[in-house]
Design an enzyme around this catalytic site. Structure first.
Site, short mmCIF file in Angstrom:
data_model
loop_
_atom_site.label_atom_id
_atom_site.label_comp_id
_atom_site.label_asym_id
_atom_site.label_seq_id
_atom_site.Cartn_x
_atom_site.Cartn_y
_atom_site.Cartn_z
N HIS A 1 0.82 -1.21 0.00
CA HIS A 1 0.00 0.00 0.00
C HIS A 1 0.86 1.25 0.00
O HIS A 1 0.50 2.26 -0.64
CB HIS A 1 -0.95 0.00 1.19
N HIS B 1 -4.95 -5.72 -10.90
CA HIS B 1 -3.59 -5.27 -10.58
C HIS B 1 -2.60 -5.67 -11.68
O HIS B 1 -1.78 -4.87 -12.12
CB HIS B 1 -3.14 -5.86 -9.24
#
Length: 431
Positions: free
Chosen positions: A251, A382
């Site tokens: 993240h 992703h």
């Protein structure tokens, strides 16, 4: 090192383009009869016993909308199917908004998630840019619902979870949902040319930078309802797929890219934000890349940077590919190009499933397949973005970049989809 891993070589562009196409081919079986996305198994076969999740359906709509924009045969129909699911079986017509998902028996998965609603905005934005029927109406509704229930104008942040009826707001607040809100708001700002959403994204970013800066550039993920960090949350379940204990280096890397995109697209001095982005990325990579002697990015660390969950999740590698390329573009620092090459080598040698297709979604600390958190290969989001972002403009969201790609510098410089008008012709619809 093989030139196919090195940024800006023709071999690298060809490698990314081939893998992006392979991902599109892998995921084509996702739609259920109602349009909600099945969770995909190891070989792309739908796992129909699992829930049809709204966030997965939105990710597939986003991916195949981009496939449609770059002329991939069949992508338009798949994007249409996913949008049908979001507007149909996944929509709560009684209370508004979108269910978290549906079970195999078509029972509602409880709660209304900020995370899922942010992905509805992203999906509808991409579908709108691709000219998918109903996407603009979906986008308008998604923004309206989000504004009503999730966005807090006073705080400049988003809440996390309501009950299904939108009558009780949970006390938990989280950065993960806010991260995908930034992504969605930037996409909406780019598609609609409405700077309100870019300003909102900047407000969230300012909070996150301050929290990270005061915590050695490790981002606190979990908060109480008054936005007090809860640094011990889920210490007993550290590998939670959405709320793990400790810092999540992937993240930090993903935030670095989003901060850079926002700063380069906003009327601010971008340098201080890029400096923060570099600090986030550098901290995450130092803590997590090859942290235990093996290649890969560990899932989580404690607040001193020591690995807690050593598993390698595919999405962390995807974000590392994206962000190293973006930071190389904006800084010119060769270390980011070197990192990019190392990540692609690892992808090619370890993470690509050359037997069944797509990427392994979870590996253990020895890079052996593990399926405790992410069995199978749920979606393409992703991985597919990681094949596009390295050669896209850094100051626009990815679907808008794909929609506007007419430069020979892009590996996705393909013929426009038949019947899709030039972006300039759509300008009037964006205001």
């Amino acid at each position: 090192m093989d030139r196919k891993y090195m940024i800006d070589t023709e071999e690298n562009k060809a490698f990314l383009k081939a893998n992006a196409q392979a991902l599109l081919d892998f995921g084509r079986q996702f739609p259920s009869p109602g349009g909600g996305s099945y969770y995909l198994g190891d070989d792309g076969t739908p796992w129909k016993e699992r829930n049809r999740e709204t966030w997965i359906t939105c990710r597939m709509a986003h991916v195949y909308s981009m496939g449609a924009m770059k002329g991939d045969p069949g992508s338009r129909e798949l994007a249409e199917a996913a949008i049908k699911g979001i507007r149909g079986e996944l929509k709560d017509r009684e209370h508004g908004g979108w269910y978290a998902g549906l079970t195999k028996d078509n029972e509602v998965v409880p709660d209304k998630q900020c995370y899922a609603h942010a992905f509805v905005i992203l999906a509808s934005t991409s579908a709108y840019l691709a000219g998918i029927d109903g996407a603009k109406e979906l986008l308008d509704e998604a923004l309206q619902i989000y504004d009503k229930y999730f966005w807090n104008e006073e705080e400049g942040l988003s809440s996390d979870t309501w009950n299904t009826e939108f009558t009780v707001l949970d006390d938990y607040r989280g950065v993960n949902a806010n991260m995908h809100t930034v992504e969605a708001f930037l996409a909406a700002a780019d598609a609609l040319e409405d700077e309100k959403y870019r300003v909102r994204a900047g407000r969230i970013i300012s909070h996150v930078i301050e929290w990270a800066k005061g915590n050695s550039w490790r981002i606190p993920e979990h908060f109480t309802k008054d936005w007090t960090p809860d640094l011990e949350k889920n210490k007993d379940t550290p590998d939670d797929p959405f709320k793990p204990y400790g810092a999540t280096p992937g993240h930090g890397i993903e935030w670095a890219r989003l901060i850079t995109q926002w700063a380069k697209s906003s009327p601010v001095d971008a340098s201080e934000y890029i400096e923060a982005a570099c600090a986030l990325y550098d901290r995450a990579v130092k803590d997590a890349w090859c942290a235990d002697g093996e290649r890969g990015i560990v899932y989580t660390t404690d607040w001193e940077g020591k690995p807690v969950v050593h598993d390698r999740m595919h999405w962390t590698l995807a974000e590392a590919i994206n962000t190293s390329a973006v930071l190389y573009r904006v800084t010119g620092n060769e270390k980011y190009a070197d990192d990019f090459a190392a990540y692609l080598e690892y992808l090619d040698e370890v993470v690509l499933d050359k037997s069944c297709g797509s990427w392994f979604h979870q590996l253990d600390e020895h890079n052996q397949l593990k399926e405790t958190v992410w069995p199978g290969k749920s979606d393409l989001y992703h991985a597919f973005q990681a094949m596009l972002i390295p050669y896209s403009k850094v100051d626009v969201s990815i679907a808008r970049a794909v929609r506007g790609s007419d430069s020979g510098d892009s590996p996705w410089c393909l013929a426009r989809h038949q019947g899709l008008s030039p972006l300039s012709d759509l300008k009037g619809a964006f205001t």
